[in-house]
Design an enzyme around this catalytic site. Structure first.
Site, short mmCIF file in Angstrom:
data_model
loop_
_atom_site.label_atom_id
_atom_site.label_comp_id
_atom_site.label_asym_id
_atom_site.label_seq_id
_atom_site.Cartn_x
_atom_site.Cartn_y
_atom_site.Cartn_z
N GLY A 242 0.82 -1.20 0.00
CA GLY A 242 0.00 0.00 0.00
C GLY A 242 0.85 1.25 0.00
N CYS A 243 1.96 1.21 0.74
CA CYS A 243 2.91 2.33 0.73
C CYS A 243 3.55 2.48 -0.64
CB CYS A 243 3.99 2.12 1.79
SG CYS A 243 3.38 2.00 3.48
N LEU A 244 3.93 1.37 -1.25
CA LEU A 244 4.57 1.42 -2.56
C LEU A 244 3.66 2.04 -3.61
CD1 LEU A 244 6.46 -2.00 -2.76
CD2 LEU A 244 7.41 0.26 -2.32
N GLN A 284 14.45 17.36 -41.24
CA GLN A 284 13.27 16.54 -41.05
C GLN A 284 13.49 15.45 -40.00
OE1 GLN A 284 12.03 15.02 -44.85
NE2 GLN A 284 11.15 16.97 -45.52
N GLU A 368 10.36 0.46 -7.07
CA GLU A 368 8.91 0.52 -6.84
C GLU A 368 8.16 -0.38 -7.83
OE1 GLU A 368 8.85 1.94 -4.26
OE2 GLU A 368 10.04 3.76 -4.23
N GLY A 369 8.78 -1.49 -8.17
CA GLY A 369 8.17 -2.46 -9.08
C GLY A 369 8.80 -2.41 -10.46
#
Length: 389
Positions: A242-244, A284, A368-369
């Site tokens: 939940g913190c993460l 370009q 964080e994942g």
């Protein structure tokens, strides 16, 4: 108020309130005046004056700014995201300092702590008078934190913690560590003052990424804590996850800030640099690169704002956070790499920000994942089948 045009091709500013824009502009000015002039030096040295910056950020109300009470600013989620956007446009390490303080260490105490723990730590952390860190990851357990070896055993009314945590931002400058450990009742969180006997934090050196950030190893050797050191509302792995999700939300906005800074640098350089007697920006191929980057930047910003509105409405789901983190970090990293090609050899120096951002974003892609984990979170949401094992 300032606007992001001409980079804001999708007019994302029109989706923001005057208050949200004012907060963004305040953080941008702080970064321009206080952070940017020193970034090359901090990155080169592999350090930053984190304690001084924490107090200054506390004065601005940036620490735990999306929390309510205990002296926190109590802003909405989008305002917090915009602050992360500006901080990471300066440097991912600076944004990490704020994210770990507010969305990991403070949020863990705020969401799962006792009123006594909140009153002891949160007011000091809001002001930057106390710095926190978040001890979840271990050397052998990153994407699967449930396998952690760090343990907490009951000894009378006390808890005794043993184990090692790795890749911990703010660890060796922290006054308090939120440490997650295995107990007989499952994984629980503990509030650990870093001056507790048996607690050691060792700074990680020789990094090629997030050099303007403090990264540490935490060692807990028979760390004895009173019974009330446990976070009473923490229950199982869902609590640290939940913190993460709080921290991941800041990355959704922050990563696109790093991408924006790279695009700004590329546009400015391409306009000034002459190749075969005309500006590099007049070719370009260069314009195609810039246009592709601007399109991805705009899409990422719209995604961030939408997810922020969902968070403010209380309806944001973990898989939606994964969509944002996965998409925006990948987009920002690609922008950084593409911008470097426009700058040529100059792009690898600290005179320009693009290689520094690219190096930092390699870490942001992982922490964080990882991208792989977020893909599996999204896959589970689509199919109803968990494929993590």
């Amino acid at each position: 108020m300032t606007r992001l045009a001409p980079l804001d091709l999708v007019d994302a500013d029109s989706l923001l309130s005057d208050e949200e824009c004012a907060i963004r502009d305040t953080v941008r000015k702080f970064c321009t005046d206080r952070i940017r002039p020193h970034l090359a030096e901090w990155f080169e040295q592999g350090d930053l004056p984190a304690r001084d910056l924490a107090r200054e950020m506390g004065d601005l109300g940036l620490l735990g700014m999306h929390l309510h009470g205990y002296g926190a600013a109590g802003t909405n989620a989008v305002s917090y995201g915009l602050a992360c956007h500006e901080l990471e446009a300066a440097d991912s390490g600076v944004r990490s300092l704020v994210s770990v303080q507010g969305s990991l260490a403070m949020y863990a105490i705020y969401a799962y702590g006792s009123e006594e723990q909140k009153n002891e730590w949160l007011p000091k952390m809001v002001k930057g008078e106390a710095i926190g860190c978040f001890g979840l990851t271990e050397a052998d357990f990153g994407s699967n934190p449930g396998g952690m070896r760090t343990n907490a055993k009951k000894d009378g009314s006390d808890w005794v913690l043993n184990g090692t945590k790795m890749w911990i931002t703010n660890g060796s400058i922290a006054d308090v560590a939120v440490v997650w450990a295995r107990t007989d009742e499952g994984i629980r969180g503990f509030v650990v003052p870093t001056n507790t006997k048996g607690f050691t934090a060792n700074t990680v050196h020789n990094k090629l990424s997030l050099r303007a950030s403090v990264t540490s190893e935490l060692v807990l050797a028979n760390v004895r804590l009173p019974g009330d050191a446990i976070l009473p509302l923490s229950r199982g792995l869902s609590s640290p996850l939940g913190c993460l999700n709080e921290a991941r939300f800041g990355i959704i906005f922050g990563s696109i800030g790093a991408g924006r800074d790279c695009l700004e640098a590329a546009i400015a350089y391409a306009g000034d640099r002459e190749v075969f007697d005309k500006p590099l920006s007049a070719y370009q191929l260069t314009q195609a690169k810039l246009a592709e980057m601007a399109v991805e930047l705009g899409k990422g910003m719209l995604l961030a704002i939408q997810l922020g509105r969902l968070k403010d409405a209380g309806t944001l789901k973990p898989e939606q956070v994964s969509v944002g983190k996965l998409n925006n970090v990948r987009a920002a990293l690609q922008i950084a790499r593409e911008a470097r090609t426009i700058l040529g050899a100059n792009g690898i120096t600290l005179e320009y920000p693009v290689m520094r951002h690219a190096n930092n974003l390699e870490s942001v892609l992982t922490y964080e994942g990882t991208s792989e984990v977020h893909l599996l979170v999204i896959g589970q949401a689509l199919t109803g089948q968990a494929a993590f094992r």
